[in-house]
Design an enzyme around this catalytic site. Structure first.
Site, PDB file in Angstrom:
ATOM      1  CB  CYS A  48      -1.012   0.243   1.181  1.00 24.10           C
ATOM      2  SG  CYS A  48      -2.021  -1.549   1.219  1.00 24.10           S
TER       3      CYS A  48
ATOM      4  CG  HIS B 185      -3.207   3.293   1.816  1.00 29.47           C
ATOM      5  ND1 HIS B 185      -3.528   2.989   0.542  1.00 29.47           N
ATOM      6  CD2 HIS B 185      -3.215   2.230   2.449  1.00 29.47           C
ATOM      7  CE1 HIS B 185      -4.167   1.589   0.620  1.00 29.47           C
ATOM      8  NE2 HIS B 185      -3.771   1.379   1.756  1.00 29.47           N
TER       9      HIS B 185
ATOM     10  CG  ASN C 290      -6.346  -1.162   0.963  1.00 25.92           C
ATOM     11  OD1 ASN C 290      -5.760  -0.611   0.256  1.00 25.92           O
ATOM     12  ND2 ASN C 290      -5.848  -1.805   2.145  1.00 25.92           N
TER      13      ASN C 290
HETATM   14  N1  ACO Z   1     -17.663  -9.399   9.424  1.00 22.01           N
HETATM   15  C1  ACO Z   1     -17.867  -9.546  10.604  1.00 22.01           C
HETATM   16  N2  ACO Z   1     -17.166  -9.719  11.647  1.00 22.01           N
HETATM   17  C2  ACO Z   1     -15.825  -9.846  11.479  1.00 22.01           C
HETATM   18  C3  ACO Z   1     -15.248  -9.520   9.982  1.00 22.01           C
HETATM   19  C4  ACO Z   1     -16.307  -9.140   9.167  1.00 22.01           C
HETATM   20  N3  ACO Z   1     -15.932  -8.942   7.743  1.00 22.01           N
HETATM   21  N4  ACO Z   1     -14.028  -9.673  10.083  1.00 22.01           N
HETATM   22  C5  ACO Z   1     -13.539  -9.914  11.254  1.00 22.01           C
HETATM   23  N5  ACO Z   1     -14.763 -10.095  12.078  1.00 22.01           N
HETATM   24  C6  ACO Z   1     -14.787 -10.182  13.533  1.00 22.01           C
HETATM   25  C7  ACO Z   1     -13.433 -10.867  14.068  1.00 22.01           C
HETATM   26  O1  ACO Z   1     -13.688 -12.458  13.842  1.00 22.01           O
HETATM   27  C8  ACO Z   1     -13.524 -10.612  15.634  1.00 22.01           C
HETATM   28  O2  ACO Z   1     -14.300 -11.441  16.400  1.00 22.01           O
HETATM   29  P1  ACO Z   1     -14.152 -11.877  17.611  1.00 22.01           P
HETATM   30  O3  ACO Z   1     -14.221 -10.840  18.463  1.00 22.01           O
HETATM   31  O4  ACO Z   1     -15.230 -12.870  17.949  1.00 22.01           O
HETATM   32  O5  ACO Z   1     -12.867 -12.656  17.701  1.00 22.01           O
HETATM   33  C9  ACO Z   1     -14.088  -9.240  15.864  1.00 22.01           C
HETATM   34  O6  ACO Z   1     -14.811  -9.167  14.252  1.00 22.01           O
HETATM   35  C10 ACO Z   1     -13.213  -8.188  15.577  1.00 22.01           C
HETATM   36  O7  ACO Z   1     -12.008  -8.416  14.686  1.00 22.01           O
HETATM   37  P2  ACO Z   1     -10.792  -7.438  14.676  1.00 22.01           P
HETATM   38  O8  ACO Z   1      -9.747  -7.960  13.460  1.00 22.01           O
HETATM   39  O9  ACO Z   1     -10.094  -7.026  16.016  1.00 22.01           O
HETATM   40  O10 ACO Z   1     -11.485  -6.084  14.008  1.00 22.01           O
HETATM   41  P3  ACO Z   1     -10.805  -4.771  13.732  1.00 22.01           P
HETATM   42  O11 ACO Z   1     -11.650  -3.657  14.323  1.00 22.01           O
HETATM   43  O12 ACO Z   1      -9.362  -4.654  13.840  1.00 22.01           O
HETATM   44  O13 ACO Z   1     -11.053  -4.620  12.235  1.00 22.01           O
HETATM   45  C11 ACO Z   1      -9.922  -4.653  10.200  1.00 22.01           C
HETATM   46  C12 ACO Z   1     -10.713  -5.501  11.138  1.00 22.01           C
HETATM   47  C13 ACO Z   1     -10.926  -3.793   9.253  1.00 22.01           C
HETATM   48  C14 ACO Z   1      -9.026  -5.497   9.057  1.00 22.01           C
HETATM   49  C15 ACO Z   1      -8.849  -3.396  10.767  1.00 22.01           C
HETATM   50  O14 ACO Z   1      -8.053  -4.223  11.791  1.00 22.01           O
HETATM   51  C16 ACO Z   1      -8.232  -2.939   9.783  1.00 22.01           C
HETATM   52  O15 ACO Z   1      -8.209  -2.140   8.827  1.00 22.01           O
HETATM   53  N6  ACO Z   1      -6.492  -3.123   9.699  1.00 22.01           N
HETATM   54  C17 ACO Z   1      -5.729  -2.407   9.113  1.00 22.01           C
HETATM   55  C18 ACO Z   1      -5.623  -2.718   7.573  1.00 22.01           C
HETATM   56  C19 ACO Z   1      -4.372  -2.130   6.959  1.00 22.01           C
HETATM   57  O16 ACO Z   1      -4.152  -0.938   7.226  1.00 22.01           O
HETATM   58  N7  ACO Z   1      -3.574  -2.751   6.308  1.00 22.01           N
HETATM   59  C20 ACO Z   1      -2.433  -2.104   5.706  1.00 22.01           C
HETATM   60  C21 ACO Z   1      -2.634  -1.876   4.016  1.00 22.01           C
HETATM   61  S1  ACO Z   1      -3.279  -3.357   3.276  1.00 22.01           S
HETATM   62  C22 ACO Z   1      -1.756  -3.834   2.176  1.00 22.01           C
HETATM   63  O17 ACO Z   1      -0.625  -3.277   2.335  1.00 22.01           O
HETATM   64  C23 ACO Z   1      -2.111  -4.751   1.099  1.00 22.01           C
END
Ligand code: ACO
Length: 331
Positions: free
Chosen positions: A113, A253, A283
């Site tokens: 990214c 980003h 993204n």
């Molecule tokens: N729908 C419903 N529930 C979900 C989903 C979904 N799509 N995905 C995960 N959950 C659940 C999980 O299983 C978890 O359940 P649990 O509490 O029972 O274990 C709960 O939701 C919370 O999951 P988290 O992963 O802690 O959720 P978070 O608030 O962190 O959001 C996300 C997840 C959106 C992926 C976030 O962490 C994020 O944006 N991370 C950064 C991504 C990023 O910037 N990446 C870098 C760039 S990408 C690249 O370089 C290619």
């Protein structure tokens, strides 16, 4: 010699994948995706549409808007983690060929990214050293090709598209890219990876396993992204004696609205300074920043001389930020 950001272009595929569509594919809801990421829909390339096809469409727009001829381009760099071919030829050489620019220097870089900020830094260095005059930089991704549509933690995030910019030599310091940071920390490489298929973990005859697709430690990546980006943008502003109100457009980003908001809040950026496209494109990795700049431009919001602050964080882990005035030739 200085490097000036002359023009922008982008391409988005027609097909829209909505949150409602995803609820039919994995156990998720529109409410969860909207609340946790800000994403409502993303674009998906056609089956036979390649990363280079999208890159060429974005590049042709950027060149047409640059006031230069296609034959003025002397280097093409593509930032992508979803190349046409995983080993060779590079997507940049495919793009060059499709554009009839077979004699120019062309290569890809892989910084996930953060890719667009990395290609900007390379273009700047080539121009400032006097080695090149007009560099076409492209961020292009067919993320749908490397996304596991059974993994609700990642498939709700990614979309396809391309953005391109022309960076040119200038003697006018006021037009110059002001500053750029790029950095990486390979010790956290396993936060975001496609584990299978390279020399680190070769394919074992079977075609594609789930290890060929993106795997991500989402929550850990989220926290370190907010911490690192906040520190990085505060530093680049301080290094250049600027304050947030000097920035016309903050173009982060587009990974997650909550990351963008947290960094924007830390800088006390006003909503109207922050460019947002995550709701409609998701993204798009290395393509997200130029796609966002293009939307701003096409909506008439980007004026000559205005300062943009870019930041990005992604797989590697990699990150970077940049201070760039918009310096079109044709004002
Ligand atoms: N729908 C419903 N529930 C979900 C989903 C979904 N799509 N995905 C995960 N959950 C659940 C999980 O299983 C978890 O359940 P649990 O509490 O029972 O274990 C709960 O939701 C919370 O999951 P988290 O992963 O802690 O959720 P978070 O608030 O962190 O959001 C996300 C997840 C959106 C992926 C976030 O962490 C994020 O944006 N991370 C950064 C991504 C990023 O910037 N990446 C870098 C760039 S990408 C690249 O370089 C290619």
């Amino acid at each position: 010699m200085y490097a000036a950001f002359r023009s922008i272009g982008a391409y988005v595929p027609e097909k829209i994948l909505t949150n409602a569509d995803l609820t039919k594919m994995v156990d998720t809801t529109d409410e969860w995706i909207t609340k946790r990421t800000g994403i409502k829909e993303r674009r998906i390339a056609a089956k036979n549409e390649t990363t280079s096809d999208m890159a060429v469409k974005a590049a042709e727009k950027a060149i047409a808007r640059s006031g230069l001829k296609k034959s003025d381009i002397d280097m093409i760099i593509v930032a992508t983690i979803s190349p046409d071919y995983f080993n060779m030829p590079s997507t940049a050489t495919v793009v060059a060929h499709k554009m009839g620019l077979d004699q120019v220097s062309a290569f890809d870089i892989s910084a996930a990214c953060t890719g667009f900020i990395y290609v900007l830094s390379i273009a700047k260095a080539f121009i400032e050293s006097g080695m090149k005059k007009n560099v076409l930089i492209i961020g292009a991704e067919k993320m749908s090709a490397i996304t596991d549509y059974t993994d609700r933690g990642t498939c709700i995030l990614f979309g396809d598209g391309a953005g391109a910019a022309v960076i040119s030599a200038t003697e006018n310091k006021d037009e110059a890219i002001l500053d750029l940071h790029t950095a990486a920390d390979g010790s956290l490489g396993d936060f975001l990876m496609t584990p299978d298929g390279g020399t680190g973990n070769p394919h074992k005859n079977e075609l594609k396993s789930e290890a060929s697709f993106i795997q991500m430690k989402g929550n850990e990546t989220f926290k370190i992204a907010v911490r690192t980006l906040t520190k990085d943008v505060v530093k680049i502003l301080a290094d250049n004696n600027l304050v947030p109100s000097d920035i016309a457009h903050f173009v982060p980003h587009q990974a997650n609205y909550r990351i963008i908001k947290a960094v924007g809040d830390a800088l006390k950026m006003k909503d109207e300074q922050i460019v947002l496209t995550v709701h409609k494109y998701g993204n798009t990795s290395g393509a997200s920043i130029p796609m966002a700049i293009n939307d701003l431009y096409e909506e008439g919001g980007l004026k000559a001389g205005e300062m943009m602050l870019l930041d990005a964080f992604g797989g590697g882990l990699t990150w970077g930020s940049a201070l760039i005035p918009f310096s079109p030739l044709t004002k």
